[in-house]
Design an enzyme around this catalytic site. Sequence first.
Site, PDB file in Angstrom:
ATOM      1  N   GLY A  13       0.799  -1.231   0.000  1.00 57.69           N
ATOM      2  CA  GLY A  13       0.000   0.000   0.000  1.00 57.69           C
ATOM      3  C   GLY A  13       0.826   1.272   0.000  1.00 57.69           C
ATOM      4  N   LYS A  62     -26.944  29.580  11.163  1.00 53.68           N
ATOM      5  CA  LYS A  62     -26.703  28.146  11.349  1.00 53.68           C
ATOM      6  C   LYS A  62     -25.948  27.894  12.640  1.00 53.68           C
ATOM      7  CE  LYS A  62     -23.137  25.959   9.446  1.00 53.68           C
ATOM      8  NZ  LYS A  62     -22.248  25.412   8.408  1.00 53.68           N
ATOM      9  N   ARG A  71     -23.758  24.874  14.364  1.00 53.24           N
ATOM     10  CA  ARG A  71     -23.157  23.565  14.115  1.00 53.24           C
ATOM     11  C   ARG A  71     -23.303  22.714  15.385  1.00 53.24           C
ATOM     12  NH1 ARG A  71     -21.873  20.554  10.052  1.00 53.24           N
ATOM     13  NH2 ARG A  71     -21.022  22.209   8.762  1.00 53.24           N
ATOM     14  N   ASP A  74     -21.825  28.796  -0.671  1.00 51.47           N
ATOM     15  CA  ASP A  74     -20.971  28.267   0.393  1.00 51.47           C
ATOM     16  C   ASP A  74     -19.642  27.861  -0.221  1.00 51.47           C
ATOM     17  OD1 ASP A  74     -20.246  27.544   2.929  1.00 51.47           O
ATOM     18  OD2 ASP A  74     -21.873  26.115   3.225  1.00 51.47           O
TER      19      ASP A  74
HETATM   20  C1  R5P Z   1     -18.620  25.950   7.198  1.00 47.71           C
HETATM   21  O1  R5P Z   1     -17.810  26.618   7.819  1.00 47.71           O
HETATM   22  C2  R5P Z   1     -18.461  25.761   5.727  1.00 47.71           C
HETATM   23  O2  R5P Z   1     -18.445  26.981   5.074  1.00 47.71           O
HETATM   24  C3  R5P Z   1     -19.535  24.890   5.137  1.00 47.71           C
HETATM   25  O3  R5P Z   1     -20.792  25.487   5.400  1.00 47.71           O
HETATM   26  C4  R5P Z   1     -19.544  23.514   5.724  1.00 47.71           C
HETATM   27  O4  R5P Z   1     -18.255  22.977   5.729  1.00 47.71           O
HETATM   28  C5  R5P Z   1     -20.462  22.623   4.942  1.00 47.71           C
HETATM   29  O5  R5P Z   1     -20.512  21.400   5.591  1.00 47.71           O
HETATM   30  P1  R5P Z   1     -21.799  20.489   5.527  1.00 47.71           P
HETATM   31  O6  R5P Z   1     -22.125  20.280   4.077  1.00 47.71           O
HETATM   32  O7  R5P Z   1     -21.357  19.215   6.218  1.00 47.71           O
HETATM   33  O8  R5P Z   1     -22.891  21.179   6.285  1.00 47.71           O
END
Ligand code: R5P
Length: 319
Positions: free
Chosen positions: A42, A196, A198, A222
Amino acid sequence: MPFPEDDLKIFTCNGHPELARRMCDYLQLPLGDASVSRFPDGEINIKINEDVRGRDIFIVQPTSPPVNENLMELLVMVDAARRSSARRITAVIPYYGYARKDRKEEGRVPITAKLVANLLVKAGVDRVLALDLHATQIQGFFDIPLDHLFSFPVLCNHFQELNIPDLVVATPDVGGIRMARAFSNVLKAGLAVVDKRRLSPEESSVGFIIGEVADRNILLVDDMITTGGSLSAAAVVLKEKGARQIFAAAAHPVFCGPAVERIAASPISKIVVTDSIPLNSKAQALGDRIQVLTVSKLLGEAVHRIHMNESVSSLFMKQ
Ligand code: R5P
């Protein structure tokens, strides 16, 4: 634009050879000849099959999934070029993996974006050409020149041509306001922000929306689509608030975990992404709902200018 004395050479590993070929088509250059294979256990086995002594070498390799394989291939290729006496080695990294951890937000965690920068420099990279870094401060993790391009002109031109009426550009999180404002300025559209939160790497929830979205067409922008949670959650709330058609644009179509299912079930009618990384087979199943625009001309032009010691800044297209 043929180059004198065979001085510029572009190589690639297994991360995204098609993109490297498209860049070579733009530059009217043959792709550099190298073998990238595996030993039976690998380990990566690379051989550059042509003379690179004293040449200006560009190695195109996004460090997208499989991240560790692609990163290690890039490091091994850089080592091979260095030991073959290349004059200058530029790592062209259209997607910079391990970028999430760019600071210590809690104790006992790494800063992987810096670790990767250290590895690249230690391997022998002289400069970096990057596209849509997850965090612009990653530029400062390198003490060598780094040109940071954005796919913004490619994506924005596309939506300019579509000329969508009553358009509002929305960012799925507060951190993306700068990018969304740039789109809204060029597209002469309104601006909205989705709040949003997280919850985990895979889960996010949406609180409120700032901006007028009822009876408007929406363009969600995004930097990347990873699990699809951010875009799909934002689209659902936008629809609940009375949005008409919802489009999305993102530089990097990572599409892992439940991303495809989430996007398929969401009210997003069309997603436009770039070929910074290959579109995996699951994402291809989205069919007409996803469109890929190439950044090969943008990256190819940057390579040309770096090689000719010309300014690259006009390609940056400020956000
Ligand atoms: C966040 O900081 C990024 O800009 C994106 O919004 C994020 O990485 C998108 O991730 P997901 O598709 O898992 O929500």
